[in-house]
Scaffold this motif. Structure first.
Motif, PDB file in Angstrom:
ATOM      1  N   UNK A  38       0.309  -1.125  -0.379  1.00  0.00           N
ATOM      2  CA  UNK A  38       0.044  -0.046  -0.003  1.00  0.00           C
ATOM      3  C   UNK A  38       0.626   1.817  -0.310  1.00  0.00           C
ATOM      4  N   UNK A  39       1.826   1.240   0.893  1.00  0.00           N
ATOM      5  CA  UNK A  39       2.689   2.503   0.388  1.00  0.00           C
ATOM      6  C   UNK A  39       3.635   2.500  -0.886  1.00  0.00           C
ATOM      7  N   UNK A  40       3.749   1.540  -1.212  1.00  0.00           N
ATOM      8  CA  UNK A  40       4.822   1.463  -2.690  1.00  0.00           C
ATOM      9  C   UNK A  40       3.978   2.131  -3.821  1.00  0.00           C
ATOM     10  N   UNK A  91      13.598   6.478   2.191  1.00  0.00           N
ATOM     11  CA  UNK A  91      12.531   6.542   2.735  1.00  0.00           C
ATOM     12  C   UNK A  91      13.448   7.562   3.798  1.00  0.00           C
ATOM     13  N   UNK A  92      14.600   7.312   4.387  1.00  0.00           N
ATOM     14  CA  UNK A  92      15.228   7.734   5.369  1.00  0.00           C
ATOM     15  C   UNK A  92      15.791   9.623   5.286  1.00  0.00           C
ATOM     16  N   UNK A  93      15.542   9.621   4.313  1.00  0.00           N
ATOM     17  CA  UNK A  93      16.108  10.733   3.467  1.00  0.00           C
ATOM     18  C   UNK A  93      17.568  10.942   3.383  1.00  0.00           C
ATOM     19  N   UNK A  99       9.456   9.529  -0.046  1.00  0.00           N
ATOM     20  CA  UNK A  99       8.804  10.095  -0.971  1.00  0.00           C
ATOM     21  C   UNK A  99       9.282  11.726  -1.250  1.00  0.00           C
ATOM     22  N   UNK A 100       8.818  12.627  -2.398  1.00  0.00           N
ATOM     23  CA  UNK A 100      10.037  13.720  -2.714  1.00  0.00           C
ATOM     24  C   UNK A 100       8.685  14.817  -1.725  1.00  0.00           C
ATOM     25  N   UNK A 105       6.220   8.708   8.417  1.00  0.00           N
ATOM     26  CA  UNK A 105       6.262   7.870   9.806  1.00  0.00           C
ATOM     27  C   UNK A 105       7.686   6.976  10.268  1.00  0.00           C
ATOM     28  N   UNK A 106       8.571   7.318  10.684  1.00  0.00           N
ATOM     29  CA  UNK A 106       9.550   6.504  11.486  1.00  0.00           C
ATOM     30  C   UNK A 106       8.909   4.837  11.166  1.00  0.00           C
ATOM     31  N   UNK A 107       7.166   4.551  12.239  1.00  0.00           N
ATOM     32  CA  UNK A 107       6.807   3.643  12.292  1.00  0.00           C
ATOM     33  C   UNK A 107       6.898   3.003  10.652  1.00  0.00           C
TER      34      UNK A 107
END
Length: 145
Positions: A38-40, A91-93, A99-100, A105-107
């Motif tokens: 779902x995140x992808x 994802x951790x930048x 995403x830009x 969130x960390x979770x």
């Protein structure tokens, strides 16, 4: 007699181990389907799927093969190794900011680390077609018209 009992014990142990493996695979698959896919879809497919209007960085995340192959910067996912997986650092930048539109969130990032650490189970067997720039064949057009 003893060899028969030993054989039964070995078969039973093998069967139980196989059942445990299947249960673990089911859990990993369920984790992917509920936490990762779902995140992808929501945050990545717009720029990193075969049907994206403009593919960014040569990276396709809409297939298992696309994630493993990666894009211009290398493999996005290294199963079993979140630290070597560019997707996690993005994802951790750390290397990229994905995403830009804003850091997740960390979770959610922890879910990706767990998924990759557990082998990056991904049921998407098909491959996404490689996005290629379209060429316009002027001569074919002239012949057509």
């Amino acid at each position: 007699m003893r060899s028969g009992i030993l054989l039964v014990a070995i078969l039973l142990a093998t069967s139980l181990a196989g059942a445990a493996d299947k249960a673990a695979d089911r859990q990993r698959l369920e984790f992917f389907e509920s936490k990762i896919r779902p995140v992808l879809v929501k945050h990545c497919y717009e720029c990193h799927a075969a049907d994206s209007k403009q593919l960014r960085g040569g990276l396709l995340v809409d297939s298992r093969q696309g994630l493993h192959k990666g894009g211009e910067s290398g493999p996005a996912v290294v199963p079993g190794d979140p630290k070597e997986s560019l997707l996690v650092s993005a994802l951790k930048y750390e290397t990229f900011e994905m995403p830009p539109k804003g850091k997740l969130p960390p979770a959610v990032i922890a879910d990706f680390e767990k998924w990759i650490q557990d082998g990056a189970i991904d049921p998407r067997n098909g491959t996404s077609p490689i996005a290629k720039p379209r060429k316009i064949d002027i001569e074919a057009g002239r012949k057509h018209w």
